[in-house]
Motif scaffolding. Sequence first.
Motif, PDB file in Angstrom:
ATOM      1  N   GLU A  65     -16.578  -8.582   8.171  1.00 29.31           N
ATOM      2  CA  GLU A  65     -16.243  -8.316   9.567  1.00 29.31           C
ATOM      3  C   GLU A  65     -16.228  -9.607  10.379  1.00 29.31           C
ATOM      4  O   GLU A  65     -16.977 -10.551  10.091  1.00 29.31           O
ATOM      5  CB  GLU A  65     -17.249  -7.337  10.185  1.00 29.31           C
ATOM      6  CG  GLU A  65     -18.672  -7.853  10.229  1.00 29.31           C
ATOM      7  CD  GLU A  65     -19.608  -6.904  10.955  1.00 29.31           C
ATOM      8  OE1 GLU A  65     -19.157  -5.847  11.449  1.00 29.31           O
ATOM      9  OE2 GLU A  65     -20.815  -7.227  11.035  1.00 29.31           O
ATOM     10  N   GLY A  66     -15.400  -9.618  11.392  1.00 34.12           N
ATOM     11  CA  GLY A  66     -15.329 -10.772  12.273  1.00 34.12           C
ATOM     12  C   GLY A  66     -16.527 -10.823  13.205  1.00 34.12           C
ATOM     13  O   GLY A  66     -17.002  -9.794  13.680  1.00 34.12           O
ATOM     14  N   VAL A  67     -16.992 -12.028  13.450  1.00 35.15           N
ATOM     15  CA  VAL A  67     -18.161 -12.249  14.311  1.00 35.15           C
ATOM     16  C   VAL A  67     -17.761 -13.010  15.566  1.00 35.15           C
ATOM     17  O   VAL A  67     -18.074 -12.594  16.681  1.00 35.15           O
ATOM     18  CB  VAL A  67     -19.251 -13.027  13.552  1.00 35.15           C
ATOM     19  CG1 VAL A  67     -20.408 -13.365  14.479  1.00 35.15           C
ATOM     20  CG2 VAL A  67     -19.742 -12.237  12.352  1.00 35.15           C
ATOM     21  N   ALA A  68     -17.084 -14.143  15.376  1.00 35.30           N
ATOM     22  CA  ALA A  68     -16.679 -14.985  16.503  1.00 35.30           C
ATOM     23  C   ALA A  68     -15.427 -15.755  16.112  1.00 35.30           C
ATOM     24  O   ALA A  68     -15.270 -16.135  14.948  1.00 35.30           O
ATOM     25  CB  ALA A  68     -17.792 -15.954  16.878  1.00 35.30           C
ATOM     26  N   ARG A  69     -14.557 -15.988  17.068  1.00 30.25           N
ATOM     27  CA  ARG A  69     -13.357 -16.776  16.805  1.00 30.25           C
ATOM     28  C   ARG A  69     -12.994 -17.573  18.044  1.00 30.25           C
ATOM     29  O   ARG A  69     -13.373 -17.211  19.163  1.00 30.25           O
ATOM     30  CB  ARG A  69     -12.195 -15.884  16.368  1.00 30.25           C
ATOM     31  CG  ARG A  69     -11.670 -14.943  17.418  1.00 30.25           C
ATOM     32  CD  ARG A  69     -10.579 -14.034  16.821  1.00 30.25           C
ATOM     33  NE  ARG A  69      -9.815 -13.335  17.852  1.00 30.25           N
ATOM     34  CZ  ARG A  69     -10.070 -12.118  18.290  1.00 30.25           C
ATOM     35  NH1 ARG A  69     -11.095 -11.441  17.801  1.00 30.25           N
ATOM     36  NH2 ARG A  69      -9.311 -11.556  19.209  1.00 30.25           N
TER      37      ARG A  69
END
Length: 125
Positions: free
Chosen positions: A46-50
């Motif tokens: 899963e994505g956390v930060a971008r």
Amino acid sequence: QVQLVESGGGSVQAGGSLKLSCAGSRYTADSNCLAWFRQAPGKEREGVARMYTGGGSTYYADSVKGRFTISRDATKNTVYLQMNSLKPEDTAMYYCAVRWSAGYCSWDLDDFRNWGQGTQVTVSS
């Protein structure tokens, strides 16, 4: 081919902090987007930060908003993830990734061409 190497993972108690680093083997300033993802055992990545490399706009998963901060040091070709107020549910393998193609940067794993090997974060209660 750029190589990414994460570091900074470890074991902490709930409420503690860690700062992850992701060093690129070459200049990534011409990339579109840099991101951190995580994957817990038995769960999907899963994505956390971008963040957009050019403008610096940042985006966070709701679960980490207000606790995690993504940043980069272009002079060191490194992206960071500062993690505060860690919770047991933050326990996972954390990966950095680079998207080169232009356009909207989302959490779509297929959009990110280069990935690091991961660094383990374990938070105990």
